[in-house]
Design a protein around this motif. Structure first.
Motif, mmCIF file in Angstrom:
data_model
loop_
_atom_site.group_PDB
_atom_site.id
_atom_site.type_symbol
_atom_site.label_atom_id
_atom_site.label_comp_id
_atom_site.label_asym_id
_atom_site.label_seq_id
_atom_site.Cartn_x
_atom_site.Cartn_y
_atom_site.Cartn_z
ATOM 1 N N ASP A 184 72.826 -43.000 1.427
ATOM 2 C CA ASP A 184 72.972 -42.899 2.877
ATOM 3 C C ASP A 184 71.753 -43.418 3.638
ATOM 4 N N ASP A 185 70.567 -43.269 3.073
ATOM 5 C CA ASP A 185 69.327 -43.531 3.811
ATOM 6 C C ASP A 185 68.606 -44.724 3.198
ATOM 7 N N GLU A 186 68.720 -45.902 3.820
ATOM 8 C CA GLU A 186 68.114 -47.087 3.225
ATOM 9 C C GLU A 186 66.590 -47.034 3.287
ATOM 10 N N GLN A 187 66.026 -46.449 4.335
ATOM 11 C CA GLN A 187 64.570 -46.384 4.426
ATOM 12 C C GLN A 187 63.991 -45.517 3.318
ATOM 13 N N ALA A 188 64.616 -44.381 3.079
ATOM 14 C CA ALA A 188 64.163 -43.513 1.990
ATOM 15 C C ALA A 188 64.333 -44.217 0.645
ATOM 16 N N MET A 189 65.430 -44.909 0.462
ATOM 17 C CA MET A 189 65.679 -45.615 -0.802
ATOM 18 C C MET A 189 64.596 -46.653 -1.067
ATOM 19 N N LEU A 190 64.268 -47.464 -0.068
ATOM 20 C CA LEU A 190 63.273 -48.521 -0.240
ATOM 21 C C LEU A 190 61.884 -47.947 -0.481
ATOM 22 N N TRP A 191 61.513 -46.936 0.283
ATOM 23 C CA TRP A 191 60.171 -46.379 0.142
ATOM 24 C C TRP A 191 60.025 -45.549 -1.122
ATOM 25 N N ASP A 192 61.090 -44.920 -1.578
ATOM 26 C CA ASP A 192 60.994 -44.148 -2.815
ATOM 27 C C ASP A 192 60.704 -45.076 -3.996
ATOM 28 N N LYS A 193 61.284 -46.284 -3.991
ATOM 29 C CA LYS A 193 60.955 -47.221 -5.065
ATOM 30 C C LYS A 193 59.533 -47.742 -4.914
ATOM 31 N N LEU A 194 59.145 -48.130 -3.687
ATOM 32 C CA LEU A 194 57.812 -48.698 -3.496
ATOM 33 C C LEU A 194 56.720 -47.676 -3.805
ATOM 34 N N THR A 195 56.987 -46.399 -3.532
ATOM 35 C CA THR A 195 56.008 -45.353 -3.831
ATOM 36 C C THR A 195 55.684 -45.305 -5.314
ATOM 37 N N VAL A 196 56.680 -45.540 -6.141
ATOM 38 C CA VAL A 196 56.471 -45.547 -7.591
ATOM 39 C C VAL A 196 55.944 -46.895 -8.064
ATOM 40 N N LEU A 197 56.459 -47.977 -7.469
ATOM 41 C CA LEU A 197 56.115 -49.320 -7.930
ATOM 42 C C LEU A 197 54.689 -49.726 -7.593
ATOM 43 N N ALA A 198 54.244 -49.429 -6.384
ATOM 44 C CA ALA A 198 52.960 -49.967 -5.922
ATOM 45 C C ALA A 198 51.782 -49.567 -6.814
ATOM 46 N N PRO A 199 51.598 -48.292 -7.154
ATOM 47 C CA PRO A 199 50.476 -47.964 -8.047
ATOM 48 C C PRO A 199 50.589 -48.644 -9.406
ATOM 49 N N PHE A 200 51.790 -48.676 -9.967
ATOM 50 C CA PHE A 200 52.030 -49.323 -11.251
ATOM 51 C C PHE A 200 51.655 -50.802 -11.191
ATOM 52 N N ALA A 201 52.142 -51.507 -10.173
ATOM 53 C CA ALA A 201 51.896 -52.946 -10.066
ATOM 54 C C ALA A 201 50.431 -53.249 -9.779
ATOM 55 N N LEU A 202 49.855 -52.537 -8.826
ATOM 56 C CA LEU A 202 48.481 -52.852 -8.417
ATOM 57 C C LEU A 202 47.471 -52.567 -9.523
ATOM 58 N N LEU A 203 47.630 -51.446 -10.206
ATOM 59 C CA LEU A 203 46.624 -51.074 -11.204
ATOM 60 C C LEU A 203 46.782 -51.863 -12.507
ATOM 61 N N THR A 204 48.004 -52.103 -12.950
ATOM 62 C CA THR A 204 48.147 -52.912 -14.168
ATOM 63 C C THR A 204 47.654 -54.336 -13.935
ATOM 64 N N THR A 205 47.850 -54.840 -12.723
ATOM 65 C CA THR A 205 47.371 -56.192 -12.408
ATOM 66 C C THR A 205 45.865 -56.214 -12.247
ATOM 67 N N ARG A 206 45.328 -55.208 -11.608
ATOM 68 C CA ARG A 206 43.870 -55.147 -11.391
ATOM 69 C C ARG A 206 43.116 -55.147 -12.712
ATOM 70 N N TYR A 207 43.604 -54.390 -13.685
ATOM 71 C CA TYR A 207 42.864 -54.245 -14.937
ATOM 72 C C TYR A 207 43.441 -55.079 -16.078
ATOM 73 N N GLY A 208 44.582 -55.721 -15.853
ATOM 74 C CA GLY A 208 45.150 -56.571 -16.884
ATOM 75 C C GLY A 208 45.540 -55.824 -18.142
ATOM 76 N N THR A 209 45.973 -54.594 -17.981
ATOM 77 C CA THR A 209 46.332 -53.753 -19.125
ATOM 78 C C THR A 209 47.670 -53.067 -18.874
ATOM 79 N N PRO A 210 48.349 -52.614 -19.926
ATOM 80 C CA PRO A 210 49.577 -51.840 -19.749
ATOM 81 C C PRO A 210 49.272 -50.509 -19.057
ATOM 82 N N ILE A 211 50.334 -49.866 -18.595
ATOM 83 C CA ILE A 211 50.165 -48.631 -17.834
ATOM 84 C C ILE A 211 49.561 -47.522 -18.690
ATOM 85 N N GLY A 212 49.817 -47.527 -19.988
ATOM 86 C CA GLY A 212 49.244 -46.494 -20.843
ATOM 87 C C GLY A 212 47.733 -46.501 -20.819
#
Length: 301
Positions: A184-212
């Motif tokens: 029902d809520d597209e804004q919540a849907m989009l932000w709920d994914k970005l909330t999880v994605l952004a730390p994963f993407a930014l930190l794995t890219t910053r350090y060039g390592t897997p999330i583990g």
């Protein structure tokens, strides 16, 4: 492998961007009996016409399907899935004349939150829904897709498109084998994914390592960033709490790498502005401090 039969009458589906996501979605739709037209560069379109799209997947099996391919859309379609990278989106949209999707639905499966309104300006509010996909899928060569995750989930929501168009797209995707929900809520849907994605993407890219390795070697920074992005997300209409966001980060397989990291390692443009930039703009708009995000964006830029 036995060909899947569509649960809805066959539709015409355009796929803008035959990469890991678009290739998988298009191949599954074609296997389910829908007519699929991939829109790509001349060389990629030629390869797809000649060899079809082949998928390697423990979830869906290994299969190859014939598809149509062209450089531009030349006829009306029921569904146009937009699956290019943000960095290629403006140029890619030239392949889709707006009048050819005026009675159908444009469904972006992109990272970020700001592209939906931009697409509505191009195609009109009634023709655009918001969508998110959760999947690990990579193009290894033109028309060759490696699907590695044990899931492939799509959520749709729209505050502007007629419900019948959204329901039709949902039926196409679900009938193709994708776990699909209409929310029902597209804004919540989009932000709920970005909330999880952004730390994963930014930190794995910053350090060039897997999330583990990020979770162990850079845990304090991970916790700081997850807490910060969750606060921005909730201020923007999302529902994910900092605790839930950290739990999501803990749940990634330790060897998982983000698509941003893979792009950076391959020397391709990265979706920094669509992910980190979007968080910073929302943080400024809502008055939420975001120093950890700012540091990472500045470094990666």
């Amino acid at each position: 492998m036995m060909e899947m039969q569509p649960t809805t009458p066959p539709k015409t589906v355009a796929i803008l961007g035959p990469g890991g996501v678009g290739g998988l979605v298009g191949a599954l739709a074609a296997r389910a009996g829908h007519r699929v037209v991939f829109l790509a560069s001349p060389s990629t379109a030629e390869a797809l016409r000649a060899d079809g799209v082949g998928v390697t997947s423990t979830m869906f099996g290994d299969f190859t399907v014939p598809v149509e391919a062209d450089t531009v859309l030349r006829e009306p379609v029921d569904l146009c899935v937009v699956a290019v990278k943000h960095t290629a989106l403006p140029a890619a949209l030239d392949r889709v004349p707006a009048e050819l999707v005026s009675d159908g639905l444009v469904l972006p499966l992109l990272n970020g939150v700001e592209h939906v309104d931009a697409l509505r300006q191009v195609f009109g509010p009634a023709s655009v829904a918001a969508g998110v996909i959760r999947v690990e899928s990579t193009r290894t060569a033109p028309g060759r897709i490696m699907h590695g995750s044990p899931f492939a989930r799509v959520d749709l929501a729209s505050r502007t498109a007629p419900p019948a168009r959204v329901d039709s797209a949902t039926a196409i995707l679900r009938g193709a084998g994708l776990t699909t929900r209409t929310l029902d809520d597209e804004q919540a849907m989009l932000w709920d994914k970005l909330t999880v994605l952004a730390p994963f993407a930014l930190l794995t890219t910053r350090y060039g390592t897997p999330i583990g390795e990020v979770r162990t070697a850079h845990r304090d920074e991970l916790v700081e960033l997850v807490t910060e992005v969750a606060a921005v997300g909730r201020a923007s209409g999302g529902t994910v709490t900092p605790e839930a966001a950290l739990s999501f980060s803990e749940g990634f397989p330790p060897e998982a790498r983000s698509s941003m990291q893979r792009d950076a390692e391959a020397g391709r443009p990265i979706e920094l502005d669509a992910i980190g930039g979007a968080v910073l703009r929302a943080a400024q708009s809502h008055g939420v401090p975001a120093p950890a995000t700012a540091r990472l964006v500045a470094h990666l830029a």
